[in-house]
Design a protein around this motif. Structure first.
Motif, PDB file in Angstrom:
ATOM      1  N   ASN A 160       0.808  -1.233   0.000  1.00 22.16           N
ATOM      2  CA  ASN A 160       0.000   0.000   0.000  1.00 22.16           C
ATOM      3  C   ASN A 160       0.831   1.268   0.000  1.00 22.16           C
ATOM      4  N   ARG A 161       2.045   1.204  -0.551  1.00 16.84           N
ATOM      5  CA  ARG A 161       2.855   2.422  -0.647  1.00 16.84           C
ATOM      6  C   ARG A 161       3.947   2.227  -1.691  1.00 16.84           C
ATOM      7  N   ILE A 162       4.421   3.346  -2.215  1.00 15.76           N
ATOM      8  CA  ILE A 162       5.581   3.359  -3.093  1.00 15.76           C
ATOM      9  C   ILE A 162       6.554   4.383  -2.528  1.00 15.76           C
ATOM     10  N   THR A 163       7.717   3.931  -2.089  1.00 16.62           N
ATOM     11  CA  THR A 163       8.696   4.835  -1.500  1.00 16.62           C
ATOM     12  C   THR A 163       9.450   5.576  -2.613  1.00 16.62           C
ATOM     13  N   PRO A 164      10.117   6.679  -2.265  1.00 21.31           N
ATOM     14  CA  PRO A 164      10.899   7.400  -3.280  1.00 21.31           C
ATOM     15  C   PRO A 164      11.950   6.525  -3.966  1.00 21.31           C
ATOM     16  N   LEU A 165      12.610   5.639  -3.212  1.00 21.00           N
ATOM     17  CA  LEU A 165      13.619   4.786  -3.835  1.00 21.00           C
ATOM     18  C   LEU A 165      12.974   3.730  -4.727  1.00 21.00           C
ATOM     19  N   GLU A 166      11.784   3.250  -4.371  1.00 18.52           N
ATOM     20  CA  GLU A 166      11.085   2.322  -5.246  1.00 18.52           C
ATOM     21  C   GLU A 166      10.675   2.993  -6.551  1.00 18.52           C
ATOM     22  N   GLU A 167      10.234   4.240  -6.468  1.00 16.39           N
ATOM     23  CA  GLU A 167       9.920   4.980  -7.686  1.00 16.39           C
ATOM     24  C   GLU A 167      11.182   5.188  -8.527  1.00 16.39           C
ATOM     25  N   LYS A 168      12.287   5.416  -7.858  1.00 16.95           N
ATOM     26  CA  LYS A 168      13.563   5.606  -8.550  1.00 16.95           C
ATOM     27  C   LYS A 168      13.949   4.346  -9.334  1.00 16.95           C
ATOM     28  N   THR A 169      13.800   3.178  -8.697  1.00 21.52           N
ATOM     29  CA  THR A 169      14.152   1.947  -9.395  1.00 21.52           C
ATOM     30  C   THR A 169      13.153   1.643 -10.512  1.00 21.52           C
ATOM     31  N   LEU A 170      11.885   1.976 -10.316  1.00 17.23           N
ATOM     32  CA  LEU A 170      10.889   1.813 -11.387  1.00 17.23           C
ATOM     33  C   LEU A 170      11.311   2.622 -12.613  1.00 17.23           C
ATOM     34  N   ARG A 171      11.734   3.861 -12.390  1.00 10.98           N
ATOM     35  CA  ARG A 171      12.143   4.706 -13.507  1.00 10.98           C
ATOM     36  C   ARG A 171      13.399   4.156 -14.172  1.00 10.98           C
ATOM     37  N   ALA A 172      14.348   3.665 -13.359  1.00  8.40           N
ATOM     38  CA  ALA A 172      15.583   3.098 -13.914  1.00  8.40           C
ATOM     39  C   ALA A 172      15.289   1.862 -14.752  1.00  8.40           C
ATOM     40  N   VAL A 173      14.413   1.004 -14.248  1.00  9.31           N
ATOM     41  CA  VAL A 173      14.067  -0.211 -14.971  1.00  9.31           C
ATOM     42  C   VAL A 173      13.310   0.128 -16.256  1.00  9.31           C
ATOM     43  N   SER A 174      12.495   1.165 -16.222  1.00  9.37           N
ATOM     44  CA  SER A 174      11.793   1.602 -17.437  1.00  9.37           C
ATOM     45  C   SER A 174      12.779   2.049 -18.507  1.00  9.37           C
ATOM     46  N   ILE A 175      13.801   2.798 -18.106  1.00 13.66           N
ATOM     47  CA  ILE A 175      14.836   3.222 -19.053  1.00 13.66           C
ATOM     48  C   ILE A 175      15.542   2.002 -19.637  1.00 13.66           C
ATOM     49  N   ALA A 176      15.872   1.043 -18.765  1.00 12.05           N
ATOM     50  CA  ALA A 176      16.551  -0.169 -19.221  1.00 12.05           C
ATOM     51  C   ALA A 176      15.673  -0.948 -20.196  1.00 12.05           C
ATOM     52  N   HIS A 177      14.380  -0.979 -19.932  1.00 15.41           N
ATOM     53  CA  HIS A 177      13.451  -1.645 -20.836  1.00 15.41           C
ATOM     54  C   HIS A 177      13.458  -0.967 -22.211  1.00 15.41           C
ATOM     55  N   HIS A 178      13.385   0.349 -22.230  1.00 13.02           N
ATOM     56  CA  HIS A 178      13.376   1.068 -23.506  1.00 13.02           C
ATOM     57  C   HIS A 178      14.665   0.804 -24.290  1.00 13.02           C
ATOM     58  N   GLU A 179      15.773   0.703 -23.585  1.00 13.03           N
ATOM     59  CA  GLU A 179      17.062   0.507 -24.239  1.00 13.03           C
ATOM     60  C   GLU A 179      17.236  -0.920 -24.758  1.00 13.03           C
ATOM     61  N   THR A 180      16.794  -1.918 -23.972  1.00 10.37           N
ATOM     62  CA  THR A 180      17.073  -3.315 -24.300  1.00 10.37           C
ATOM     63  C   THR A 180      15.893  -4.057 -24.927  1.00 10.37           C
ATOM     64  N   LYS A 181      14.678  -3.503 -24.756  1.00  9.57           N
ATOM     65  CA  LYS A 181      13.429  -4.166 -25.170  1.00  9.57           C
ATOM     66  C   LYS A 181      13.130  -5.407 -24.326  1.00  9.57           C
ATOM     67  N   ALA A 182      13.775  -5.529 -23.174  1.00 10.82           N
ATOM     68  CA  ALA A 182      13.504  -6.662 -22.293  1.00 10.82           C
ATOM     69  C   ALA A 182      12.094  -6.575 -21.728  1.00 10.82           C
ATOM     70  N   PRO A 183      11.412  -7.704 -21.575  1.00 17.57           N
ATOM     71  CA  PRO A 183      10.114  -7.691 -20.906  1.00 17.57           C
ATOM     72  C   PRO A 183      10.257  -7.230 -19.461  1.00 17.57           C
ATOM     73  N   MET A 184       9.163  -6.664 -18.914  1.00 15.97           N
ATOM     74  CA  MET A 184       9.183  -6.075 -17.565  1.00 15.97           C
ATOM     75  C   MET A 184       8.276  -6.865 -16.625  1.00 15.97           C
ATOM     76  N   HIS A 185       8.693  -6.924 -15.360  1.00 14.55           N
ATOM     77  CA  HIS A 185       7.909  -7.600 -14.328  1.00 14.55           C
ATOM     78  C   HIS A 185       7.942  -6.752 -13.068  1.00 14.55           C
ATOM     79  N   SER A 186       6.832  -6.764 -12.319  1.00  8.04           N
ATOM     80  CA  SER A 186       6.831  -6.019 -11.056  1.00  8.04           C
ATOM     81  C   SER A 186       6.411  -6.893  -9.894  1.00  8.04           C
ATOM     82  N   HIS A 187       7.058  -6.646  -8.752  1.00  4.34           N
ATOM     83  CA  HIS A 187       6.602  -7.185  -7.472  1.00  4.34           C
ATOM     84  C   HIS A 187       5.578  -6.218  -6.898  1.00  4.34           C
ATOM     85  N   THR A 188       4.386  -6.723  -6.574  1.00  2.71           N
ATOM     86  CA  THR A 188       3.393  -5.922  -5.877  1.00  2.71           C
ATOM     87  C   THR A 188       3.165  -6.580  -4.516  1.00  2.71           C
TER      88      THR A 188
END
Length: 330
Positions: A160-188
């Protein structure tokens, strides 16, 4: 060009076969080591291998190992299991969730993360782009510098929360996805914050058809599931056998609700078997054989009773959908 990236190398998606979409095979999470939680340490390669062989004997062909760097991967042990059994294994680059980051970084991981005492310090000190570069290297060069390349990128958020560092890693992983075209997965955590993750991913211009959201059965809410499915994302029902959270009837009901609404092409099924007490050959648990051996026949029976072709749905959940979900499209 489309391919799936595995511990064996890149392969044609049509060759993947019957797949568990979210498991942990050999791992020693630093956080749980420090908390002295032995049940959460899958630390015996030979015992893990026996469970993988049980899965294989019943027709299993592939496993997605969802263990990120902060969850204590043993890449060499998993590689050996892949080689010795012939099971296809897909590895994971990226990150998990914030409370795990209080743990110390193991010495062998410091070689690729830098000389930080804890994961929290490392993630806090690095920029989004620097973290993205780390994830990109794990996809394009190899997990922890091993040469064994990751087959998906992952981020996670807490209950029930997203911390600033979790948002930071989400953004980093999104960039990596755009660069590599790797599929994405999330832990909820407990199946929460999926819609909030989606809002952030949309800001990062992520096509949600590349996303799979984990632990959807921990939040057995058909309305919530439909909202996620409407984006085109995959929903991973990966808590099969965990009756302490919900009976199998609840999970099957949620899955069939999505099927009724036309989302059968976006469903993945697995066990997230991450404790000794879940594994047969560690501590007499139901093991990796349970889903393919016991749950699949039950699901087929219940699907037919509800007017659906159960065998066809099983092929979708374990063969067709994983083959699309875990594909790099370049």
């Amino acid at each position: 060009m489309s391919f799936i990236r595995t511990f064996h190398g890149d392969m044609d998606p049509s060759k993947l076969g019957f797949t568990y979409s979210h498991e942990h095979i050999v791992c020693r999470p630093p956080y749980w080591i420090e908390q002295k939680k032995d049940d959460l340490l899958l630390d015996d390669k030979e015992k893990s291998k026996l469970d993988v062989l049980d899965f294989q004997k019943l027709g299993g062909q592939a496993i997605v190992d969802a263990t990120a760097v902060d969850y204590g991967r043993d890449i060499q042990a998993v590689k050996e299991i892949a080689e010795e059994t012939g099971i296809t294994i897909i590895g994971t680059a990226g990150f998990n969730k914030s409370f795990l980051w209080d743990a110390s970084i193991p010495e062998h991981v410091k070689k690729v993360t830098g000389d930080y005492a804890t994961y929290y310090q490392w993630i806090d000190a690095k920029s989004v782009n620097e973290l993205a570069d780390f994830v990109i290297r794990e996809i394009e060069e190899g997990l922890e510098g091993t040469g064994i390349r990751g087959g998906q990128v992952k981020f996670g958020t807490g209950y029930n929360r997203i911390t600033p560092l979790e948002e930071k890693t989400l953004r980093a992983v999104s960039i990596a996805h755009h660069e590599t075209k790797a599929p994405m997965h999330s832990h909820t955590e407990a199946g929460t914050m999926g819609l909030e993750q989606i809002e952030l991913l949309q800001k990062e211009n992520v096509n949600l058809e590349y996303m799979s959201f984990g632990h959807m059965d921990r939040n057995p809410d058909p309305y919530y599931h439909e909202q996620i499915a409407q984006t085109g994302a995959y929903l991973s029902f990966d808590g099969i056998s965990k009756i302490k959270y919900a009976p199998e009837s609840t999970r099957i009901q949620c899955i069939l609700e999505l099927v009724k609404k036309g989302y059968e092409d976006q469903i993945l099924v697995s066990g997230d078997t991450a404790r000794k007490s879940y594994y047969k050959h560690y501590d007499y648990g139901l093991g990796l054989e349970y889903i393919i051996g016991k749950w699949v026949p039950r699901f087929i029976d219940e699907a037919y009773k509800n007017g659906f072709d159960g065998e066809k749905l099983i092929d979708k959940f374990f063969i067709e959908n994983p083959a699309r979900c875990f594909t790099f499209k370049k």
